[in-house]
Design a protein around this motif. Structure first.
Motif, mmCIF file in Angstrom:
data_model
loop_
_atom_site.group_PDB
_atom_site.id
_atom_site.type_symbol
_atom_site.label_atom_id
_atom_site.label_comp_id
_atom_site.label_asym_id
_atom_site.label_seq_id
_atom_site.Cartn_x
_atom_site.Cartn_y
_atom_site.Cartn_z
ATOM 1 N N LEU A 1 0.822 -1.208 0.000
ATOM 2 C CA LEU A 1 0.000 0.000 0.000
ATOM 3 C C LEU A 1 0.857 1.261 0.000
ATOM 4 O O LEU A 1 0.464 2.292 -0.546
ATOM 5 C CB LEU A 1 -0.945 -0.004 1.203
ATOM 6 N N TRP A 2 2.035 1.174 0.616
ATOM 7 C CA TRP A 2 2.930 2.339 0.622
ATOM 8 C C TRP A 2 3.370 2.697 -0.802
ATOM 9 O O TRP A 2 3.526 3.866 -1.136
ATOM 10 C CB TRP A 2 4.150 2.098 1.507
ATOM 11 N N ALA A 3 3.551 1.701 -1.641
ATOM 12 C CA ALA A 3 3.912 1.966 -3.034
ATOM 13 C C ALA A 3 2.830 2.809 -3.712
ATOM 14 O O ALA A 3 3.134 3.718 -4.498
ATOM 15 C CB ALA A 3 4.117 0.659 -3.783
ATOM 16 N N ASP A 4 1.567 2.542 -3.393
ATOM 17 C CA ASP A 4 0.470 3.338 -3.946
ATOM 18 C C ASP A 4 0.527 4.780 -3.439
ATOM 19 O O ASP A 4 0.270 5.726 -4.186
ATOM 20 C CB ASP A 4 -0.886 2.726 -3.570
ATOM 21 N N VAL A 5 0.879 4.945 -2.155
ATOM 22 C CA VAL A 5 0.999 6.301 -1.592
ATOM 23 C C VAL A 5 2.104 7.065 -2.313
ATOM 24 O O VAL A 5 1.932 8.226 -2.702
ATOM 25 C CB VAL A 5 1.280 6.246 -0.070
ATOM 26 N N GLN A 6 3.252 6.405 -2.513
ATOM 27 C CA GLN A 6 4.369 7.085 -3.167
ATOM 28 C C GLN A 6 3.995 7.519 -4.580
ATOM 29 O O GLN A 6 4.367 8.620 -5.018
ATOM 30 C CB GLN A 6 5.604 6.182 -3.195
ATOM 31 N N LYS A 7 3.257 6.688 -5.309
ATOM 32 C CA LYS A 7 2.853 7.047 -6.675
ATOM 33 C C LYS A 7 1.998 8.313 -6.679
ATOM 34 O O LYS A 7 2.171 9.191 -7.537
ATOM 35 C CB LYS A 7 2.103 5.884 -7.331
ATOM 36 N N VAL A 8 1.086 8.429 -5.729
ATOM 37 C CA VAL A 8 0.224 9.613 -5.673
ATOM 38 C C VAL A 8 1.031 10.842 -5.259
ATOM 39 O O VAL A 8 0.823 11.941 -5.776
ATOM 40 C CB VAL A 8 -0.972 9.377 -4.732
ATOM 41 N N ILE A 9 1.979 10.672 -4.356
ATOM 42 C CA ILE A 9 2.855 11.792 -3.976
ATOM 43 C C ILE A 9 3.622 12.293 -5.201
ATOM 44 O O ILE A 9 3.722 13.507 -5.434
ATOM 45 C CB ILE A 9 3.824 11.373 -2.852
ATOM 46 N N MET A 10 4.156 11.386 -5.984
ATOM 47 C CA MET A 10 4.905 11.785 -7.174
ATOM 48 C C MET A 10 4.017 12.503 -8.183
ATOM 49 O O MET A 10 4.464 13.429 -8.872
ATOM 50 C CB MET A 10 5.547 10.560 -7.823
ATOM 51 N N ASP A 11 2.758 12.112 -8.270
ATOM 52 C CA ASP A 11 1.839 12.728 -9.226
ATOM 53 C C ASP A 11 1.294 14.066 -8.729
ATOM 54 O O ASP A 11 1.247 15.046 -9.485
ATOM 55 C CB ASP A 11 0.672 11.781 -9.512
ATOM 56 N N GLU A 12 0.908 14.137 -7.461
ATOM 57 C CA GLU A 12 0.265 15.356 -6.952
ATOM 58 C C GLU A 12 1.253 16.373 -6.396
ATOM 59 O O GLU A 12 0.906 17.539 -6.192
ATOM 60 C CB GLU A 12 -0.776 14.989 -5.884
ATOM 61 N N VAL A 13 2.473 15.964 -6.103
ATOM 62 C CA VAL A 13 3.588 16.834 -5.701
ATOM 63 C C VAL A 13 3.262 17.709 -4.479
ATOM 64 O O VAL A 13 3.434 18.926 -4.515
ATOM 65 C CB VAL A 13 4.065 17.724 -6.875
ATOM 66 N N PRO A 14 2.821 17.117 -3.369
ATOM 67 C CA PRO A 14 2.702 17.916 -2.146
ATOM 68 C C PRO A 14 4.070 18.282 -1.581
ATOM 69 O O PRO A 14 4.214 19.255 -0.846
ATOM 70 C CB PRO A 14 1.937 16.996 -1.188
ATOM 71 N N PHE A 15 5.066 17.482 -1.918
ATOM 72 C CA PHE A 15 6.463 17.791 -1.575
ATOM 73 C C PHE A 15 7.358 17.079 -2.574
ATOM 74 O O PHE A 15 6.937 16.154 -3.279
ATOM 75 C CB PHE A 15 6.800 17.395 -0.136
ATOM 76 N N ILE A 16 8.595 17.535 -2.643
ATOM 77 C CA ILE A 16 9.580 16.965 -3.564
ATOM 78 C C ILE A 16 10.780 16.504 -2.752
ATOM 79 O O ILE A 16 11.394 17.302 -2.025
ATOM 80 C CB ILE A 16 10.023 18.004 -4.609
ATOM 81 N N LYS A 17 11.100 15.223 -2.880
ATOM 82 C CA LYS A 17 12.335 14.739 -2.278
ATOM 83 C C LYS A 17 13.492 15.079 -3.211
ATOM 84 O O LYS A 17 13.486 14.698 -4.381
ATOM 85 C CB LYS A 17 12.276 13.233 -2.045
ATOM 86 N N VAL A 18 14.486 15.792 -2.692
ATOM 87 C CA VAL A 18 15.630 16.195 -3.506
ATOM 88 C C VAL A 18 16.694 15.100 -3.516
ATOM 89 O O VAL A 18 17.354 14.875 -4.530
ATOM 90 C CB VAL A 18 16.219 17.527 -2.994
ATOM 91 N N GLY A 19 16.874 14.409 -2.393
ATOM 92 C CA GLY A 19 17.861 13.335 -2.339
ATOM 93 C C GLY A 19 18.141 12.923 -0.908
ATOM 94 O O GLY A 19 17.604 13.503 0.044
ATOM 95 N N ASP A 20 18.981 11.907 -0.752
ATOM 96 C CA ASP A 20 19.389 11.409 0.562
ATOM 97 C C ASP A 20 20.709 12.057 0.968
ATOM 98 O O ASP A 20 21.547 12.348 0.118
ATOM 99 C CB ASP A 20 19.598 9.892 0.531
ATOM 100 N N PHE A 21 20.900 12.237 2.273
ATOM 101 C CA PHE A 21 22.168 12.815 2.703
ATOM 102 C C PHE A 21 22.580 12.289 4.068
ATOM 103 O O PHE A 21 21.762 11.782 4.837
ATOM 104 C CB PHE A 21 22.089 14.347 2.725
ATOM 105 N N ASN A 22 23.867 12.407 4.331
ATOM 106 C CA ASN A 22 24.429 12.074 5.636
ATOM 107 C C ASN A 22 24.520 13.343 6.466
ATOM 108 O O ASN A 22 24.649 14.435 5.921
ATOM 109 C CB ASN A 22 25.826 11.467 5.486
ATOM 110 N N ALA A 23 24.464 13.198 7.766
ATOM 111 C CA ALA A 23 24.546 14.352 8.659
ATOM 112 C C ALA A 23 25.864 14.326 9.419
ATOM 113 O O ALA A 23 26.318 13.264 9.863
ATOM 114 C CB ALA A 23 23.383 14.358 9.637
ATOM 115 N N VAL A 24 26.454 15.493 9.574
ATOM 116 C CA VAL A 24 27.709 15.627 10.304
ATOM 117 C C VAL A 24 27.531 16.578 11.475
ATOM 118 O O VAL A 24 26.991 17.675 11.321
ATOM 119 C CB VAL A 24 28.840 16.147 9.386
ATOM 120 N N SER A 25 27.965 16.140 12.642
ATOM 121 C CA SER A 25 28.051 16.984 13.829
ATOM 122 C C SER A 25 29.448 16.792 14.405
ATOM 123 O O SER A 25 30.280 16.092 13.814
ATOM 124 C CB SER A 25 26.975 16.596 14.850
ATOM 125 N N ALA A 26 29.713 17.414 15.547
ATOM 126 C CA ALA A 26 31.020 17.257 16.180
ATOM 127 C C ALA A 26 30.851 17.173 17.683
ATOM 128 O O ALA A 26 29.947 17.813 18.241
ATOM 129 C CB ALA A 26 31.947 18.416 15.820
#
Length: 509
Positions: A461-486
């Motif tokens: 069912l999550w695959a169906d949700v992702q398809k609708v997100i891609m079509d209706e564009v409530p948000f856009i995922k730009v990419g994955d990233f790592n986080a750095v702290s110190a």
């Protein structure tokens, strides 16, 4: 229980928590540099990570997440007893838990707090549509009755963001005026834009068992924790290298090698941390038009934005799937043709369909997260090439979180999110979250996903949700990233985590 089976599907590698075998010493004060001043200390009314980082030391929820992202008891004494039809949850509470004012937590406090959560919190409002009744069944037990099965409930009660914190029944002001929780540290002093000082709560009742992610025992080695806002990213870098602070959050990834060479601090990397996001206003303004949102999606070159933000692929991945490989939720459904398009001609055609007349496209971003700003600069050029009039508004993070709560003030805001163990925790899926995505197609896919309790069926069912997100564009995922702290080389007991916590931290003497 079924929700435990679901949790087992989630990648156990999300946070590389490690046990600390050495003897830690009690005492000391640490200073934590954050990206800015939190807009509030009430985590119910904010989805900002900055709020959760600070407030999780003061307030607690019924459940939290262990190192494998399974829900685990915190103020509850056990996972809930769920009826066969999935509509009734009985939650038993730990005995002897005290609030910072000395009063003892009882079911009446939980009922009042959950009612406040369903009224004020975006994720609480999301849950309220499913709740028929919240009641105390005895002084140490609460019953939640649902109108239909709702698989995300325990994860929502465990989350520290738009959080279902438990407050004394008599101290439920709106907005919150007294910050009285059950956490290991209590608020000592707050000087806006200077510091937030927490001190050990001597009446704290820790959960039992070994420390396990956010769960298990919460030690109080430190006397005090001071959070200091340091909005400028370069200032945070130099402070980390010099050892000015014991922990420095959210550093640009290009600082990694310099911090690694420091004699005072060492880098803390969370890999992968999460996803960079552009949230579009689906409720009001020009981006209410679906074709215009699709034009934004078609215009953007996501990989170029990630390159500008993070430089080396050691720190990012250009991936349009909302969950990366290694997660049960990973699917490519809907991604092709909707990610990293970078096609100004296609975007221009969609703008014509939308009837666009050159109105300003208002983009909110902040330099406190420098990678947000770098992505915004690249995005602005792509959008201009497609025919948009771009109004790039660079503000401090607190202002951004305030403005995004008013849908009349923005069209896009730039943010990020860790990868969350339960997709329903993704804020933009809630109709009450900033963006106000509320369409018939959304309801057709999100509601069945939330109602289904079978883990394998939910993955499909999550695959169906992702398809609708891609079509209706409530948000856009730009990419994955790592986080750095110190962190200081004198600081022990701090592991990489999306919302760093310091109740198990100690200072070497």
């Amino acid at each position: 229980m079924k929700h435990l089976k679901l949790a087992m599907l989630v990648s156990a590698a999300l946070i590389a928590w490690q046990p600390f075998a050495f003897a830690q010493q009690k005492g000391g004060v640490i200073t934590v540099a954050t990206v800015g001043e939190p807009p509030t200390l009430d985590p119910m009314v904010s989805t900002a990570d900055l709020v959760g980082i600070v407030s999780q030391h003061i307030f607690e929820t019924l459940y939290t997440f262990d190192a494998n992202w399974k829900p685990t008891p915190l103020l509850a004494s056990a996972l809930p007893e769920i009826s066969g039809d999935g509509k009734t949850y009985v939650i038993k509470l730990r005995q002897g838990v005290k609030f910072h004012d000395g009063s003892e937590m009882e079911a009446k406090d939980v009922v009042a707090s959950l009612e406040r959560w369903t009224k004020l919190a975006s994720r609480g409002k999301q849950t309220a549509t499913m709740i028929q009744k919240i009641e105390a069944v005895d002084p140490l037990a609460v019953k939640i009755t649902l109108s239909a099965p709702y698989a995300p409930l325990v994860s929502l009660l465990a989350f520290n963001n738009s959080a279902a914190i438990i407050l004394p029944a008599s101290k439920q002001a709106e907005p919150l005026t007294e910050f009285i929780g059950t956490g290991p540290y209590k608020l000592k002093e707050r000087k806006p834009d200077q510091y937030i000082q927490l001190e050990r709560f001597d009446g704290y009742q820790s959960p039992s068992g070994d420390s396990n992610g956010y769960g298990g025992a919460r030690h109080q080695y430190l006397d005090e924790i001071r959070f200091v806002p340091v909005p400028d990213a370069n200032t945070r870098i130099e402070a980390a290298i010099s050892g000015q602070y014991d922990y420095v959050d959210s550093l640009p990834v290009e600082s990694y090698d310099r911090i690694k060479a420091s004699t005072a601090s060492e880098p803390v990397m969370l890999k992968p941390f999460g996803m960079a996001l552009f949230v579009l206003n689906s409720g009001e303004g020009i981006t209410k038009n679906k074709a215009l949102r699709q034009a934004v999606q078609a215009a953007l070159g996501d990989e170029d934005m990630m390159t500008a933000a993070f430089g080396s692929k050691d720190f990012y991945s250009a991936d349009g799937a909302l969950y990366p490989k290694g997660f049960a939720w990973n699917t490519q459904d809907g991604v092709e043709g909707h990610y990293n398009v970078g096609d100004p001609a296609k975007a221009g055609e969609l703008l014509k369909q939308a009837g666009y007349k050159g109105e300003p496209l208002r983009i909110l971003t902040s330099r406190q997260y420098e990678f947000h700003y770098k992505m915004a600069q690249v995005a602005a050029e792509y959008l201009k090439a497609a025919g948009f009039t771009v109004d790039l508004q660079v503000v401090d993070w607190a202002t951004l979180t305030q403005r995004r709560s008013d849908p009349k003030l923005w069209d896009i805001y730039i943010t990020h999110s860790p990868f969350l163990p339960e997709p329903s925790l993704i804020g933009m899926l809630s109709t009450s979250a900033p963006g106000h995505w509320d369409t018939p197609d959304r309801a057709k896919v999100v509601n069945p996903f939330n109602a289904e309790s079978d883990p394998q069926k939910r993955v499909a069912l999550w695959a169906d949700v992702q398809k609708v997100i891609m079509d209706e564009v409530p948000f856009i995922k730009v990419g994955d990233f790592n986080a750095v702290s110190a962190k200081s080389k004198k600081l022990d007991g701090v592991a990489p985590a999306p919302w760093p916590y310091f109740w198990n931290a100690s200072v070497k003497k």
